[in-house]
Every structure is written in structure tokens, then in C-alpha cells.
Scaffold this motif. Structure first.
Motif, short mmCIF file in Angstrom:
data_model
loop_
_atom_site.label_atom_id
_atom_site.label_comp_id
_atom_site.label_asym_id
_atom_site.label_seq_id
_atom_site.Cartn_x
_atom_site.Cartn_y
_atom_site.Cartn_z
N GLN A 6 -39.35 -22.04 -41.08
CA GLN A 6 -38.72 -20.82 -41.57
C GLN A 6 -37.26 -21.06 -41.95
OE1 GLN A 6 -39.21 -17.49 -38.89
NE2 GLN A 6 -41.33 -18.00 -38.43
N ALA A 7 -36.76 -20.16 -42.78
CA ALA A 7 -35.34 -20.19 -43.12
C ALA A 7 -34.52 -19.71 -41.92
CB ALA A 7 -35.06 -19.32 -44.33
N PRO A 8 -33.28 -20.15 -41.84
CA PRO A 8 -32.41 -19.67 -40.76
C PRO A 8 -32.18 -18.17 -40.85
CG PRO A 8 -31.52 -21.67 -41.74
CD PRO A 8 -32.64 -21.21 -42.63
N GLU A 23 -17.41 -25.19 -45.96
CA GLU A 23 -18.13 -24.80 -44.75
C GLU A 23 -18.83 -26.02 -44.14
OE1 GLU A 23 -16.96 -20.89 -45.34
OE2 GLU A 23 -18.07 -21.65 -43.61
N LEU A 78 -28.87 -28.67 -40.89
CA LEU A 78 -28.46 -28.03 -42.13
C LEU A 78 -27.21 -28.70 -42.69
CD1 LEU A 78 -28.82 -24.35 -40.85
CD2 LEU A 78 -30.42 -25.55 -42.35
N TYR A 131 -27.89 -23.13 -34.93
CA TYR A 131 -26.82 -23.83 -35.63
C TYR A 131 -25.57 -22.96 -35.66
CZ TYR A 131 -30.46 -26.92 -37.47
OH TYR A 131 -31.49 -27.82 -37.59
N GLY A 184 -24.57 -29.76 -35.71
CA GLY A 184 -25.79 -30.55 -35.77
C GLY A 184 -27.04 -29.84 -35.28
N TYR A 235 -22.02 -13.18 -36.33
CA TYR A 235 -21.03 -13.49 -37.34
C TYR A 235 -19.64 -13.14 -36.81
CZ TYR A 235 -21.01 -8.47 -38.55
OH TYR A 235 -20.91 -7.10 -38.52
N LYS A 236 -18.63 -13.72 -37.43
CA LYS A 236 -17.24 -13.51 -37.00
C LYS A 236 -17.10 -13.66 -35.48
CE LYS A 236 -15.40 -10.75 -40.80
NZ LYS A 236 -14.76 -9.47 -41.20
N PHE A 253 -21.83 -27.04 -40.96
CA PHE A 253 -22.77 -26.66 -39.91
C PHE A 253 -22.69 -27.66 -38.76
CE2 PHE A 253 -25.24 -23.20 -41.64
CZ PHE A 253 -25.13 -23.35 -43.01
N TYR A 284 -26.83 -19.24 -36.37
CA TYR A 284 -28.12 -19.02 -37.02
C TYR A 284 -29.24 -19.52 -36.12
CZ TYR A 284 -25.12 -18.47 -41.06
OH TYR A 284 -24.13 -18.05 -41.91
N LEU A 290 -29.35 -15.23 -39.47
CA LEU A 290 -28.03 -14.98 -38.89
C LEU A 290 -28.17 -14.15 -37.62
CD1 LEU A 290 -24.86 -15.09 -39.35
CD2 LEU A 290 -25.14 -12.86 -40.47
N TRP A 345 -31.24 -15.55 -46.94
CA TRP A 345 -31.64 -16.89 -47.34
C TRP A 345 -32.94 -16.82 -48.14
CZ3 TRP A 345 -29.58 -21.64 -44.86
CH2 TRP A 345 -28.51 -21.38 -43.99
N GLY A 346 -33.09 -17.75 -49.08
CA GLY A 346 -34.38 -17.93 -49.70
C GLY A 346 -35.31 -18.65 -48.74
N TYR A 365 -32.14 -24.65 -49.77
CA TYR A 365 -32.09 -23.19 -49.61
C TYR A 365 -30.99 -22.62 -50.49
CZ TYR A 365 -34.71 -23.73 -45.18
OH TYR A 365 -35.64 -24.02 -44.22
N GLN A 371 -21.82 -22.49 -37.57
CA GLN A 371 -21.26 -22.74 -38.89
C GLN A 371 -19.84 -22.21 -38.92
OE1 GLN A 371 -22.27 -19.96 -41.90
NE2 GLN A 371 -20.40 -20.66 -42.88
N ALA A 407 -20.32 -13.71 -43.79
CA ALA A 407 -21.46 -14.46 -43.27
C ALA A 407 -22.49 -14.71 -44.35
CB ALA A 407 -22.11 -13.69 -42.13
N GLN A 450 -33.17 -20.82 -36.22
CA GLN A 450 -34.19 -21.31 -37.14
C GLN A 450 -35.44 -21.70 -36.38
OE1 GLN A 450 -33.52 -25.01 -39.33
NE2 GLN A 450 -34.54 -24.13 -41.14
N TRP A 469 -24.33 -27.93 -45.68
CA TRP A 469 -23.77 -27.01 -46.69
C TRP A 469 -23.45 -27.81 -47.94
CZ3 TRP A 469 -18.79 -26.34 -48.94
CH2 TRP A 469 -18.56 -25.08 -49.51
N TYR A 492 -20.13 -18.68 -37.00
CA TYR A 492 -21.37 -17.95 -37.26
C TYR A 492 -22.50 -18.72 -36.59
CZ TYR A 492 -18.19 -16.24 -40.76
OH TYR A 492 -17.07 -15.71 -41.37
#
Lengths: 108, 118
Positions: free
Chosen positions: A41-43, A97, B45, A86, A101, A48-49, A99, A35, A45, B108-109, B94, A88, B104, A37, B47, A33
Motif C-alpha cells: 500500500q501507499a503510505p 525533503e 522511501l 517513516y 530509513g 504532521y507538523k 525520509f 507516515y 500520513l 498519494w497515488g 509514487y 520525513q 504535509a 505504510q 524523496w 511528519y
């Protein structure tokens, strides 16, 4: 413990193609996956897959997989694509899981 | 539109337990899994773990001995406890939703900064 390896930085000029790699021993068995960022801010997506694109993500974002390496490709890079990216994925058993670097994409 | 909001103390003393709650709105907490991810300032990040609404959990092996996650479906909330914290646990935390179909982490918060300091 399991690790995913990404290059720290990638630089491209606007309109060019950016490729960001992610390597890990379990990637032939587990999906990856990606992401995006941006600062403060939050990451978000973007893939995916391995190669599926969520709704709302521009078509210039694509993903591919080959053996122990997955690649995020951004075609026709725009200034707004400058961000940290990133990957994942999961360990070989799918128990936890991890991530990568992170890769800082700079648009020159 | 699903929204996630982290809440909890922004300052925790060393050796104490960090406790955070994530409230989910705009959708049901069922049929998904729920994750915690953290990010130290200027770093990548990490996990922390995930919990299914059945209560089943998976944790980062490096944190497993200190992490406990729980879920309260009646309140549409899930929680994180991290014990014996040190300055190395200072980070933006998060909460996030995992989709069991796409597999997936798709929502996210905004993240909440937790500082470990006396």
C-alpha cells in the motif's frame, strides 16, 4: 547530504505503548511528519507538523519533538498498527525533503 | 475525494529516460505542491522532488542532475523525467500532493513499478 535516523525495528505487545524515534540535526528548525505504510500500500500520513493528527487518524497516534529527536507514540497498540513507519522532514534551509530509513513495528 | 494516478512505461532500458505522469482528479491542482517519491523493492522511501503550480521546483541533490519535473494545470497533471537510468532506478514510483497549509504530503497515488532492464 542530510539524513534522518530511525531504529530499524520496534516490537510491542497489544495494548502496550510503542515509541518510534527519528533523529536529525535540522529537526529543531524543521517540522517532522510521520507516515504509516502497510505491505503493498501507499503510505498514509499519521502526524504532521511534529504533533498534529490528520482527521481520521485514531487518537492513539501522537507525536512530540525534543531537540534533534522527534517521536511517534502509539498508545494502546492494536494488531492493525503493525506496519512500517517513516519520518520525513526537510534540510535546514527547507530546500529538500528527506525520509528516515523506516521502522518496522511488530505487534507481538 | 482527491485521487492521484501514475501512468507511464513499466519497463525502461538502461541509459534511457524514465517518464511518468500523474493525473489528479477530485480536486484542483492549484494551491498545492506536487511530489514524486520512489521506493525500491524491500527498501525505504526516497524523496525525488516537488513542483509548485508556479513551476518552481526542488529536487533531491543526489538526483538533481537527472531529474526534470513539469506541471500542466490545464490537464490537472504533473510529470517526472529521470534521465540516464540504471538498474538502481528500479522502484515503485509514487506521485503525491503536498498541502501548503499543513505542509504535509497528504494524498498519494497507488504507485507504479518501473523496472530498468534491457
Amino acid at each position: 547530504s542530510y539524513e534522518l535516523t530511525q531504529p530499524p525495528s520496534v516490537s510491542v505487545s497489544p495494548g502496550q505503548t510503542a515509541r518510534i524515534t527519528c533523529s536529525g540535526d535540522a529537526l529543531p528548525k524543521q517540522y517532522a511528519y510521520w507516515y504509516q505504510q502497510k505491505p503493498g500500500q501507499a503510505p498514509v500520513l499519521v502526524i504532521y507538523k511534529d504533533s498534529e493528527r490528520p482527521s481520521g487518524i485514531p487518537e492513539r497516534f501522537s507525536g512530540s519533538s525534543s531537540g534533534t529527536t522527534v517521536t511517534l507514540t502509539i498508545s494502546g497498540v492494536q494488531a492493525e498498527d503493525e506496519a512500517d513507519y517513516y519520518c520525513q522532514s526537510a534540510d535546514s534551509s527547507g530546500t529538500y525533503e528527506v525520509f528516515g530509513g523506516g521502522t518496522k513495528l511488530t505487534v507481538l | 475525494q482527491v485521487q492521484l494516478q501514475e501512468s507511464g512505461p513499466g519497463l525502461v532500458k538502461p541509459s534511457e529516460t524514465l517518464s511518468l505522469t500523474c493525473t489528479v482528479s477530485g480536486g484542483s491542482i492549484s494551491s498545492y505542491y506536487w511530489s514524486w517519491i520512489r521506493q525500491p523493492a524491500g527498501k525505504g522511501l526516497e524523496w525525488i522532488g516537488r513542483i509548485y503550480t508556479s513551476g518552481s521546483t526542488n529536487y533531491n541533490p543526489s538526483l538533481k542532475s537527472r531529474v526534470t519535473m513539469s506541471v500542466d494545470t490545464s490537464k490537472n497533471q504533473f510529470s517526472l523525467k529521470l534521465s540516464s537510468v540504471t538498474a538502481a532506478d528500479t522502484a515503485v514510483y509514487y506521485c503525491a500532493r503536498g498541502d501548503t497549509v499543513t505542509t504535509a504530503i497528504d494524498y498519494w497515488g497507488q504507485g507504479t513499478l518501473v523496472t530498468v532492464s534491457s
